[in-house]
Write a protein that holds these residues in place. Sequence first.
Motif, short mmCIF file in Angstrom:
data_model
loop_
_atom_site.label_atom_id
_atom_site.label_comp_id
_atom_site.label_asym_id
_atom_site.label_seq_id
_atom_site.Cartn_x
_atom_site.Cartn_y
_atom_site.Cartn_z
N LEU A 37 -13.57 9.77 11.81
CA LEU A 37 -12.03 9.48 11.35
C LEU A 37 -11.02 10.55 11.82
O LEU A 37 -9.84 10.31 11.85
CB LEU A 37 -12.20 9.08 9.85
N ILE B 74 -5.66 4.67 10.64
CA ILE B 74 -6.08 3.66 9.97
C ILE B 74 -5.18 2.43 9.41
O ILE B 74 -4.72 2.57 8.31
CB ILE B 74 -7.01 4.13 8.77
N SER C 141 -18.41 11.53 10.12
CA SER C 141 -17.40 10.77 10.28
C SER C 141 -16.55 10.98 11.41
O SER C 141 -16.44 11.99 11.78
CB SER C 141 -16.38 10.88 9.05
N GLY D 100 -7.02 9.43 9.83
CA GLY D 100 -8.19 10.18 9.11
C GLY D 100 -8.22 11.70 9.06
O GLY D 100 -7.30 12.04 10.21
N LEU E 203 -12.27 1.72 10.07
CA LEU E 203 -12.77 2.80 9.15
C LEU E 203 -14.19 2.92 9.27
O LEU E 203 -14.94 3.93 9.51
CB LEU E 203 -12.28 2.86 7.72
#
Length: 513
Positions: free
Chosen positions: A306, A311, A304, A317, A262
């Motif tokens: 993500l 994760i 981000s 994400g 992350l």
Amino acid sequence: MATSWKRTWSTAAAVTGALLVVAAVPGRSPEAVAAPSAPLPEAALTLLVGRAVEEGGEAGSAWCPVRTFRAEACGTWRERRVVATARGAGSLLRDPVAGRGETLPTDPGAPLEIALADERSGRLTDISVRDGHGRHLAGALGPEGTRWHNTEPLRAGEDYTVRVDAQDGAGTPVGVTMAFRTARPDGHANGPGGGGAGAPDDGKPGGAGPDGGRGAGAGGAERDRLTVDFGPRPGTYGAGEIVTAELSHPVPADDPEARARLEGALQVTSEPRVEGAWHWVDDSTLHFRPRTYWPAHTVVRVRSGLDGVRIGDHGYGGPSEPLQFTVGDRIEAVTDSAAHEMTVRRNGRVIRTIPVTTGKAGFLTRSGVKVILGKEYKVRMRGDTVGIKKGTKEFYDLPVFYATRVTWSGEYVHAAPWSVDAQGEENVSHGCTGMSTRDAAWFFETVREGDIVEVVNSGGARMAAFDNGFGDWNVDWRTWLSGSALATTTAAAGAEDSGPATPLAASRLRPTT
């Protein structure tokens, strides 16, 4: 629970029926795909492109260690042989292990590894992996230039283009471009009705189930994706401003691999370049700061990576809003409680010296570095809000003007006309820094959120790092880095392609000659 590399490739497009699509490098002449038995061109290298597969719904084994990059050497590990040529065209050679047309499902957390089939035949010079949005995938080239692997995870539901540049044993440049697609994050396999890489991308969160409806749990998976809320708001801030990341779901400290994945996807870039790192404050909060204060007039960008990334056991994400803010002049206000004086500097030059009074015995002002949290023209200050009982001699209930907040518990720099005679001479306050109304008005107009206020020689307790404002600057750099799941110094770069402020900064390997 640590998550091992247990992944696979999928078809790049349904029309190809192949695990990899190999094409000419853009701008170069195409070359016919060689038959498996055809001789290699005069200037060419054979590459191994590796992944792990899932068979019968079961994940494969862990990522192959160095020097064991061979089919079947690591359980369900698979490889494809690809020829890179001088004209940039590629030939997909038959994999003796994986059957033709194999379309096993892809887990987007898959490793991607590229190596020379014969380590003595040449060297890799540049690997560029981009997704459909133009984002580079970070990777690392081995010291001998014979193998490359990704250092950040692939994203789910993305089309990737892999550009490989290399040199053969004679130093002749060769290259090849490949493409593939990862499965979507709803857990569906590729193939008919699967909503995965082999199915049309209709933008919906899942393929059709047996009853014609959407796959079970797909909508819930979309809603449960982990997202990030970055702070501060866009604007201009002081040189001490802290970047914050609030997670929609906690990631506990007992899952360091998930935390590292992350954290590695939270990218901070700056102009000019600075050294900085993330620090986990708690399971749902991270702070980012440079090693030293931001340079004046820095532009900071935070985003981000993500979206679509697995994760660990915490799901995938989701999309998060990026952030950009600017740093203004570097304002530092240092109060020496023993000298009863505040010195204010702008970009290193003293612009004002102010007589002040700080906390008296029993109410000593916190020492250390604080960051301005906000400004309030008028505040009602009452002693009972800080534990002073009404009716005692220390109780107060006053309107206070030009109040600049430095802690959430109520410490301010403010106008204190009732103590002008003591300012510059003795400390008589209940913990705040008091000054004349004229000086307080000037200070109020001069500073902004994120500017630095430091108190020395007060005898008070050290400003807490996280629980009462931004005391982050009181944490020494070694300790700060120990709060990073990546456990390494990072560098914020001057542009997106220069790399994120994480150990994954080298998203591209530049060619060498």
